[in-house]
Each structure stands twice: as C-alpha cells, then as structure tokens.
Design a protein around this motif. Structure first.
Motif, mmCIF file in Angstrom:
data_model
loop_
_atom_site.group_PDB
_atom_site.id
_atom_site.type_symbol
_atom_site.label_atom_id
_atom_site.label_comp_id
_atom_site.label_asym_id
_atom_site.label_seq_id
_atom_site.Cartn_x
_atom_site.Cartn_y
_atom_site.Cartn_z
ATOM 1 N N VAL A 1 79.970 -9.415 144.553
ATOM 2 C CA VAL A 1 81.223 -8.943 144.436
ATOM 3 C C VAL A 1 81.912 -9.272 145.698
ATOM 4 O O VAL A 1 81.331 -8.846 146.972
ATOM 5 C CB VAL A 1 81.120 -7.546 143.805
ATOM 6 N N ARG A 2 83.158 -9.084 145.979
ATOM 7 C CA ARG A 2 83.912 -9.310 146.996
ATOM 8 C C ARG A 2 85.349 -9.295 146.886
ATOM 9 O O ARG A 2 85.868 -8.647 145.821
ATOM 10 C CB ARG A 2 83.844 -11.041 147.736
ATOM 11 N N ASN A 3 86.221 -9.046 148.050
ATOM 12 C CA ASN A 3 87.571 -8.727 147.917
ATOM 13 C C ASN A 3 88.292 -10.332 148.172
ATOM 14 O O ASN A 3 87.861 -11.002 148.682
ATOM 15 C CB ASN A 3 87.849 -7.837 148.908
ATOM 16 N N GLN B 1 88.421 1.606 141.488
ATOM 17 C CA GLN B 1 87.095 1.583 141.292
ATOM 18 C C GLN B 1 86.403 0.716 142.250
ATOM 19 O O GLN B 1 86.842 -0.572 142.667
ATOM 20 C CB GLN B 1 86.955 0.486 139.784
ATOM 21 N N TRP B 2 85.625 1.307 143.142
ATOM 22 C CA TRP B 2 84.779 0.933 144.159
ATOM 23 C C TRP B 2 83.464 0.245 143.550
ATOM 24 O O TRP B 2 82.674 1.076 142.848
ATOM 25 C CB TRP B 2 84.487 2.052 145.231
ATOM 26 N N THR C 1 85.985 -11.797 142.644
ATOM 27 C CA THR C 1 86.367 -10.658 143.286
ATOM 28 C C THR C 1 86.095 -9.272 142.268
ATOM 29 O O THR C 1 85.739 -9.371 140.974
ATOM 30 C CB THR C 1 87.898 -10.576 143.424
ATOM 31 N N ALA C 2 86.089 -8.089 142.958
ATOM 32 C CA ALA C 2 85.782 -6.968 142.166
ATOM 33 C C ALA C 2 86.276 -6.618 141.096
ATOM 34 O O ALA C 2 86.064 -6.410 139.694
ATOM 35 C CB ALA C 2 85.910 -5.622 143.100
ATOM 36 N N VAL C 3 88.035 -6.841 141.153
ATOM 37 C CA VAL C 3 88.793 -6.763 139.938
ATOM 38 C C VAL C 3 88.614 -7.595 138.699
ATOM 39 O O VAL C 3 88.914 -7.199 137.536
ATOM 40 C CB VAL C 3 90.190 -6.516 140.339
ATOM 41 N N SER C 4 88.183 -8.835 139.252
ATOM 42 C CA SER C 4 87.932 -9.839 138.183
ATOM 43 C C SER C 4 86.726 -9.336 137.143
ATOM 44 O O SER C 4 86.714 -9.920 136.025
ATOM 45 C CB SER C 4 87.688 -11.139 138.630
ATOM 46 N N GLN C 5 85.912 -8.621 137.712
ATOM 47 C CA GLN C 5 84.676 -8.002 136.872
ATOM 48 C C GLN C 5 84.948 -6.709 136.198
ATOM 49 O O GLN C 5 83.984 -6.375 135.384
ATOM 50 C CB GLN C 5 83.295 -7.777 137.768
ATOM 51 N N LEU C 6 86.115 -5.996 136.395
ATOM 52 C CA LEU C 6 86.409 -5.221 135.616
ATOM 53 C C LEU C 6 86.211 -5.308 134.138
ATOM 54 O O LEU C 6 86.747 -6.258 133.598
ATOM 55 C CB LEU C 6 87.872 -4.562 136.208
ATOM 56 N N LYS C 7 85.937 -4.003 133.505
ATOM 57 C CA LYS C 7 85.540 -4.012 132.028
ATOM 58 C C LYS C 7 86.480 -2.963 131.493
ATOM 59 O O LYS C 7 86.829 -1.973 131.923
ATOM 60 C CB LYS C 7 84.074 -3.846 131.623
ATOM 61 N N PRO C 8 86.944 -2.925 130.210
ATOM 62 C CA PRO C 8 87.692 -2.117 129.480
ATOM 63 C C PRO C 8 87.272 -0.514 129.588
ATOM 64 O O PRO C 8 87.964 0.253 129.813
ATOM 65 C CB PRO C 8 87.891 -2.522 127.969
ATOM 66 N N ALA D 1 100.814 4.738 140.760
ATOM 67 C CA ALA D 1 99.357 4.941 141.194
ATOM 68 C C ALA D 1 99.138 3.153 140.792
ATOM 69 O O ALA D 1 99.781 2.743 140.144
ATOM 70 C CB ALA D 1 98.572 5.806 140.060
ATOM 71 N N ILE D 2 97.711 2.860 141.446
ATOM 72 C CA ILE D 2 97.314 1.476 141.215
ATOM 73 C C ILE D 2 95.961 1.681 140.487
ATOM 74 O O ILE D 2 95.221 2.413 140.767
ATOM 75 C CB ILE D 2 97.439 0.606 142.517
ATOM 76 N N VAL D 3 95.833 0.804 139.566
ATOM 77 C CA VAL D 3 94.426 0.826 139.022
ATOM 78 C C VAL D 3 93.817 -0.651 139.367
ATOM 79 O O VAL D 3 94.574 -1.872 139.079
ATOM 80 C CB VAL D 3 94.485 0.967 137.404
ATOM 81 N N THR D 4 92.765 -0.629 140.136
ATOM 82 C CA THR D 4 92.228 -1.959 140.620
ATOM 83 C C THR D 4 91.009 -1.844 140.911
ATOM 84 O O THR D 4 90.378 -0.663 140.684
ATOM 85 C CB THR D 4 93.094 -2.569 142.006
ATOM 86 N N ALA D 5 90.003 -2.907 141.511
ATOM 87 C CA ALA D 5 88.672 -2.677 141.980
ATOM 88 C C ALA D 5 88.636 -3.398 143.171
ATOM 89 O O ALA D 5 89.196 -4.473 143.461
ATOM 90 C CB ALA D 5 87.737 -3.065 140.783
ATOM 91 N N LEU D 6 87.792 -2.890 144.262
ATOM 92 C CA LEU D 6 87.618 -3.361 145.585
ATOM 93 C C LEU D 6 86.126 -3.274 145.750
ATOM 94 O O LEU D 6 85.269 -2.395 145.429
ATOM 95 C CB LEU D 6 88.300 -2.626 146.455
ATOM 96 N N ALA D 7 85.631 -4.289 146.483
ATOM 97 C CA ALA D 7 84.317 -4.089 146.869
ATOM 98 C C ALA D 7 84.251 -3.105 148.312
ATOM 99 O O ALA D 7 85.170 -3.250 149.096
ATOM 100 C CB ALA D 7 83.834 -5.719 147.458
ATOM 101 N N ASP D 8 83.335 -2.311 148.380
ATOM 102 C CA ASP D 8 83.297 -1.220 149.117
ATOM 103 C C ASP D 8 82.753 -1.703 150.645
ATOM 104 O O ASP D 8 81.325 -1.542 150.917
ATOM 105 C CB ASP D 8 82.436 0.057 148.729
ATOM 106 N N ASN D 9 83.451 -2.466 151.326
ATOM 107 C CA ASN D 9 83.154 -2.987 152.781
ATOM 108 C C ASN D 9 84.669 -2.642 153.651
ATOM 109 O O ASN D 9 85.624 -2.056 153.068
ATOM 110 C CB ASN D 9 82.739 -4.106 152.573
ATOM 111 N N GLU D 10 84.345 -3.090 154.646
ATOM 112 C CA GLU D 10 85.551 -2.943 156.013
ATOM 113 C C GLU D 10 86.742 -3.625 155.372
ATOM 114 O O GLU D 10 87.871 -2.940 155.613
ATOM 115 C CB GLU D 10 85.037 -3.220 157.088
#
Length: 368
Positions: A105-107, A94-95, A130-137, A65-74
C-alpha cells in the motif's frame, strides 16, 4: 433560500453540507520549469473529488468531510496536514498500515506542469496500488455517515477508474446517500491514462453508465460526456477551439432523456487558444428551469488550469444549495473556476466575495 432546480436537505438538520469521496494525492509542481529538468517542486494536495468539497469549505464557508484512504506514513500524514488546512473533517479517512517500502500500500503522487503558451499542461500521476484504490464498500459505515445528515455527496470518474473495486465503493456510497435524502453529484472527469490499462473507453462507459443511474447532478465537459457516456457533441473540432453551445444543448437534451434521474446537467466550455489563454464558459440545464448559460469569458488569461473544472463544480453546488436560481448557480460556478485558474495549485484561494463580485460582472480593478 430554495433553488427551484434542486431540493436539498435543510442545513440545520445535517452534520455536513458536503462529503467528497475520492483520492487525495500530493501534487508536485515545478513552477515555471519542466518536471524533467527541475531541481525543486512546490507541494500541495489535490484530487478531483476532494477539490470540490475543499472549495465549498474554504471559498463558500460550508461544512465538509472527505472519505478517502491513506497509507499511514510521513507522506500520508503530510496529505492529512494539507486536508486539515483545507478545513475538511478527516475523521472518515481510512488509515492503512504501511509495510516500509510501499509493496502492499502507498500514497499517490501527481507531477503537474501548468504549461505556458504553445506548451500545454502535463500531468504525470504515480498512483498505482494506493490505499484508496484498495478501499472496499464495507470499509466505510455509509449509513452512519449519511444518517448523521449530509446535504450533498460528490464523487466522480477519477475515483471510479482507480481499481476494480472503486466503482463498487462509489455505488455503495451513492446508494446510501440517496436512501438518506442526500443529493448526489458526479463529475465524469475522463482521464485516458487511468482507463487505458483496464479496458479503455469501453470500460469507462460501462462503469460510468452504471453509476450515472444514481446521480442527481451530472457534470462534465465535451470529452467527458463523449468518452464516459457515449454522447456525441456534433460540430466540435478535435482541438476544442470552436464550442457551439447549440450542439451542447442538443447533447444535454439527449442525456436528460436517457437518464430521467438527472435533475441538473452542467458542462464547462473551454476553448484552448494556448495554455495561457482559454475561452471559458459553462451551460447548465435542469428539469425545472431548462437551459441557462454563464457569462462567456473569451481569451481568459490562465495561470494554472488544473482544478478549474473542480472549482466550477463547487461554485455550482453552492449555488444549487444556497442561491435562488440555476442561472445564479452556473454564474457562480463559472466565476469560481475562472478565479481558481489565476493561482497555482489544484485548490481555490478565492473568497465568496470575490466570486460574487465576478459573477455579478465585476472587474479586475485594484482593491484598496
């Protein structure tokens, strides 16, 4: 099969064999052209941490599995489509709501030339905000994830460098993993471009030394151990053309003493003759088995070096989970890395049978 160097949770009691924490970007590859002059790109996904879990899924048949975050666009959904092709569970992604232009936020994008001959490989990343750089614990329920059963967590220094909060996210994940009996591996993966605007080498060492205290399996090359943890390798020239394994053994011994939590330390050995020909090998150490060295492949022909170290890490992890010795693990890692560098893109196209054959001394004779 039990590996004497490392104890992992039984597969039967776990939902996942491996979980990766890190950023997944689009890689735009100009092929045999230059980024500055091309008119077309091939596109893949890639990310230092993700590549390891994907390799364990696609080459070695383990569950990931992968834990990451992405901006919800195309673009984010394109990355998701690649990850689904890679076989990883994306339910922990995390979307983040997209504002229309990427102001909040961006990809991430990664433009990469593979190099040829005297022209070295070049990477130009476009990954700010990017989205993942803004992830919080607190954005991920780590206890739910690791409580479901995970044999192995992999993360690394690329993710930790993305933002002020990224290292805190990594530490939260690693702490929860350890609580639930999950092995933690970490690839130092030092990238000067990621650290230069936020404190450089000094900041890299501060962050990586803190996270190293939670690591069971530490992975890196000469530059990684020096820049990220401050361990010097004596007698290695600045162009990395003369790699003395004795010097690396000394450095690894120093690192093992400084961090008694390290159960396994592994380093790739890459001597760069040109972008197209590298000397390639690896050494590893464990508290249970001491030092082992992979088959040295002098003057290895390289098609695309990017992702070779990640494929080494996935082969090593597979060996430590599924094979009977550290020697076998480092051979599988080095063989998998060598095979991954024969094809374009960050991610492996090798099979377990191909890795086993090369690790066992097989040749490149035609298969009919």
């Amino acid at each position: 099969m039990t590996n004497p160097s490392l104890t992992t949770r039984p597969a039967a009691e776990c939902r996942y064999d491996v979980v990766a924490l890190g950023e997944v970007m689009l890689r735009l590859d100009p092929g045999d052209r230059r980024v500055r002059t091309t008119r077309s790109f091939d596109v893949w996904e890639g990310g230092g941490e993700y590549n390891v879990a994907r390799g364990l899924r696609r080459a070695f048949g383990l569950r990931g599995a992968i834990v990451t975050a992405l901006a919800d666009n195309e673009v984010g959904r394109l990355v998701e489509d690649f990850m689904l092709t890679g076989g990883l569970d994306t339910s922990w992604v995390q979307w983040r709501e997209y504002d229309g232009i990427g102001r909040t936020v961006r990809n991430g994008l990664n433009f990469t030339e593979r190099g040829f001959g005297v022209r070295g490989a070049v990477g130009v990343s476009d990954r700010g905000n990017t989205a993942v750089s803004q992830l919080k614990p607190e954005d991920v329920d780590w206890d739910a994830l690791f409580g479901s059963g995970v044999r192995w967590l992999h993360t690394g220094g690329i993710f930790a460098a993305l933002s002020e909060s990224a290292a805190d996210v990594a530490e939260a994940a690693m702490t929860a993993a350890k609580k639930h009996g999950t092995v933690v591996s970490y690839d130092l993966n030092y990238r000067p471009s990621l650290w230069k605007g936020i404190g450089g080498v000094e900041r890299a060492r501060e962050v990586n030394r803190r996270l190293a205290q939670h690591v069971d399996v530490m992975i890196g090359n000469e530059e990684d151990f020096t820049a990220s943890l401050g361990f010097e390798v004596e007698g290695v020239d600045e162009n990395l053309t003369d790699l003395d394994t004795g010097a690396f053994r000394t450095m690894i011994g120093t690192a093992a003493e400084a961090y008694p939590n390290f159960q396994v330390i592994a380093t790739t050995l890459r001597g760069v003759r040109s972008a197209s020909r590298n000397d390639w090998g690896a050494i590893a150490w464990s508290r249970a088995e001491g030092f082992v060295e992979a088959t040295h492949r002098a003057d290895l022909e390289i098609f695309d070096r990017v992702g070779g170290g990640d494929s080494f890490a996935s082969g090593l992890a597979y060996g430590l989970m599924e094979l009977g010795s550290l020697q076998e693990a480092v051979e599988y890692g080095a063989a998998h890395g060598a095979l991954a560098m024969t094809t374009p893109g960050d991610t492996t196209t090798a099979t377990l049978a191909e890795v086993a054959k090369l690790a066992g001394g097989g040749s490149a004779r035609v298969q009919r």
